[in-house]
Design an enzyme around this catalytic site. Structure first.
Site, short mmCIF file in Angstrom:
data_model
loop_
_atom_site.label_atom_id
_atom_site.label_comp_id
_atom_site.label_asym_id
_atom_site.label_seq_id
_atom_site.Cartn_x
_atom_site.Cartn_y
_atom_site.Cartn_z
N CYS A 25 0.83 -1.20 0.00
CA CYS A 25 0.00 0.00 0.00
C CYS A 25 0.88 1.26 0.00
CB CYS A 25 -0.95 -0.07 1.20
SG CYS A 25 -2.38 1.02 1.14
N THR A 26 0.55 2.23 0.85
CA THR A 26 1.29 3.50 0.86
C THR A 26 2.65 3.40 1.52
OG1 THR A 26 0.07 4.13 2.86
CG2 THR A 26 -0.78 4.93 0.74
#
Length: 232
Positions: free
Chosen positions: A105-106
């Protein structure tokens, strides 16, 4: 014969981490033959996740073992972690000697802040892919993107895909398939809408307006507000 040599797998932990970004790949990777999993944070204090409960690290940054596989999860706490020099130095220091450097993800933006995604193909959560050039990366669509020793994965549940992909690279497809079967990772979601390419437009628009427009703007501000932090 299965390779039983030890593999140190170190997960970065920080306040506001998305717990599934961490726990999903950790569950799969922990079952890999020879795996030794650690969760490292700035201190041994419990880490508040985004799910209303805390996770206790196994190590602080100073005592963490050298990773063979470094994994950096994401979460809404990434925006704050981007400005924490100790966190970025830990990532850069570990990555320098790790065989594999990965994100979910981030978490990709933390790799980028440490200078690890420059000129690399990468992915992240769909709501933030337009920000990857800010850390020198080229967005490549996909739940798992490999570029040399760097492996990035998309949002949250993509962490399982990344883990199984890496297990197959290290121990062979049969081992990865056995682990997939053991954890019964056999996705059959009730809706075919886990990505904007397939979700109804109204659902995507509503979610962006409620959550991700502001979250992406906050991430962009954090990325633009600090330069890349690297080791001296």
């Amino acid at each position: 014969m299965t390779d039983m040599s030890a593999t140190n797998i170190v997960f970065l932990l920080f306040p506001g981490v998305t717990q599934l970004d961490f726990t999903a790949p950790a569950q799969a990777l922990s079952r890999m033959p020879g795996a030794v999993v650690a969760g490292a944070a700035s201190s041994l204090a419990p880490i508040a996740t985004d799910s209303g409960f805390a996770i206790v690290p196994t190590h602080d940054f100073a005592s963490a073992p050298q990773a063979d596989i470094l994994c950096v999860p994401g979460g809404h706490g990434v925006a704050e972690a981007l400005g924490d020099a100790a966190t970025i130095h830990f990532i850069a220091r570990q990555a320098a000697r790790a065989a594999w450097v990965t994100s979910v993800c981030t978490g990709a933006f933390l790799l980028g802040r440490a200078g690890l995604l420059a000129g690399k193909r990468a992915t992240t959560h769909w709501a933030y892919t337009h920000l990857l050039p800010l850390v020198g990366a080229e967005h490549q669509p996909g739940r798992v993107v490999e570029d040399g020793q760097i492996v990035t994965s998309g949002g949250v549940t993509s962490g399982l895909d990344f883990a199984l992909t890496l297990i197959a690279r290290l121990k062979g497809a049969a081992v990865a398939q056995a682990i997939q079967l053991a954890i019964e990772y056999d996705p059959a979601p009730p809706f075919a809408g886990g990505h904007p390419d397939r979700a109804p437009d109204a659902v995507t628009t509503g979610l962006k307006q409620r959550v991700y427009d502001a979250a992406a703007a906050r991430m962009e501000a954090a990325l633009r507000g600090e330069g890349v932090i690297v080791l001296d």
